[in-house]
Enzyme design. Structure first.
Site, short mmCIF file in Angstrom:
data_model
loop_
_atom_site.label_atom_id
_atom_site.label_comp_id
_atom_site.label_asym_id
_atom_site.label_seq_id
_atom_site.Cartn_x
_atom_site.Cartn_y
_atom_site.Cartn_z
N LEU A 90 -18.58 -2.21 0.62
CA LEU A 90 -19.29 -1.35 -0.03
C LEU A 90 -19.27 -1.52 -1.62
CD1 LEU A 90 -18.68 2.22 1.89
CD2 LEU A 90 -20.26 0.29 2.24
N LYS B 112 -23.06 6.44 -5.60
CA LYS B 112 -22.46 7.38 -6.08
C LYS B 112 -22.32 7.45 -7.60
CE LYS B 112 -18.57 7.32 -4.02
NZ LYS B 112 -17.11 7.40 -3.80
N TYR C 268 0.74 -1.16 0.01
CA TYR C 268 0.06 0.04 -0.06
C TYR C 268 0.98 1.38 0.12
CZ TYR C 268 -3.83 -3.13 1.23
OH TYR C 268 -4.72 -4.12 1.33
#
Length: 326
Positions: free
Chosen positions: A208, A216, A53
């Site tokens: 999600l 969105k 990351y």
């Protein structure tokens, strides 16, 4: 925040975790700092990161903030090994050397002497016994407290967990991390049963649906979203199809009826699904994180849960058999 035991081991964590995949990249350091502080103030402690990351920058930021803003004991740090550059092109390397080198570098970047949950980032080509022996070595040395796996499918989890439990003294695997949401329920087929059988907890990533379940994308792709960025659009595109739109519409209708947001409904469904320990939140702004943390006092009505199950693939088999210990 309520706490849950990770599988059948002695480690417990808050029932929501904070993911750091975008730290050091799309999430600037000052925003990452705010996210971490807000998360801990809300009672959270599980921080999921990885050497991959931000090229290690996410771990560095966590290490920095543990010195300036938080105590080490405030956090349950879950990091990974086996995926990164390892001196060459990015790829998977689960050899003993690569894993232990990753661990050494993670400890340095995090400025800590131990990792609470150390996870093999992906199934690799190295002999499995070599990969698992590296976990044993790290645990026996005191550098790692608990171990788990990420992105393993059912038979891989079963093979690795059975190997570790076959001989006394080996470090038992306590968790598995995989994508799981209303748009990605494949884990229910083999992964969840394997985890449950071996007493392992589930840490779902992208609860999600890679951001799609927030709603969105219902009227297009916002420029400031992951789907609107060249380097991340591939991550979102699989869930911009007709089936996914129907699921998002159903989540939005449920949210309207419950006076919640679509993101909150989607998260609650995952958080309280059988076998789940703690979904990992990939919020990129304090506002996004605050909305998700506000779900703590809520539970979805059984009728809504059943309706969402039906719309997204049918009844959850573990739910129909009764609760799985969390």
């Amino acid at each position: 925040m309520q706490r849950r035991q990770v599988g059948a081991c002695g480690l417990s964590v808050g029932r929501l975790g904070l993911g750091t995949m975008t730290w050091g990249g799309d999430t600037p350091p000052d925003v990452a700092r705010t996210l971490l502080r807000d998360f801990v103030e809300a009672g959270g402690d599980l921080i999921d990161t990885a050497p991959a990351y931000g090229g290690g920058r996410a771990e560095e930021l966590i290490g920095q903030y543990m010195r300036s803003d938080l105590r080490r004991d405030d956090l349950v740090i879950a990091t990974k090994a086996g995926f990164g550059t390892h001196g060459g092109p990015q790829g998977i390397d689960t050899s003993r050397r690569a894993l232990l080198d990753d661990l050494t570098d993670s400890l340095r970047r995090l400025r800590t002497d131990h990792i609470d949950l150390w996870q093999v980032h992906a199934w690799g080509d190295a002999p499995l016994d070599e990969t698992l022996a590296a976990i044993d070595q790290a645990v026996n040395a005191g550098n790692v407290r608990y171990a788990g796996v990420c992105n393993f499918i059912g038979w891989q989890i079963g093979t690795a967990a059975a190997w570790q439990s076959a001989v006394p003294g080996r470090a038992r695997l306590v968790s598995g991390q995989i994508e799981y949401s209303l748009l990605a329920r494949r884990a229910e087929v083999e992964v969840l049963p394997a985890l449950n059988h071996h007493g392992m907890g589930l840490l779902p990533w992208s609860p999600l649906g890679r951001g799609v379940l927030t709603g969105k994308y219902r009227r297009g792709v916002p420029r400031d979203s992951r789907g609107g960025r060249d380097h991340l659009s591939w991550f979102v595109e699989p869930y911009l199809d007709t089936r996914s739109r129907a699921v998002v519409d159903a989540v939005a209708r449920a949210a309207d009826g419950l006076s919640l947001s679509p993101a909150q409904v989607a998260l609650l469904w995952v958080r309280d699904a059988p076998g789940v320990t703690a979904p990992l939140l990939g919020a990129r702004t304090p506002e996004q994180l605050g909305e998700l943390l506000d779900t703590e006092p809520y539970d979805l009505p059984a009728t809504i849960v059943e309706a969402l199950d039906d719309i997204t693939g049918g009844p959850h088999q573990a739910r129909s058999k009764g609760p799985i210990d969390k």
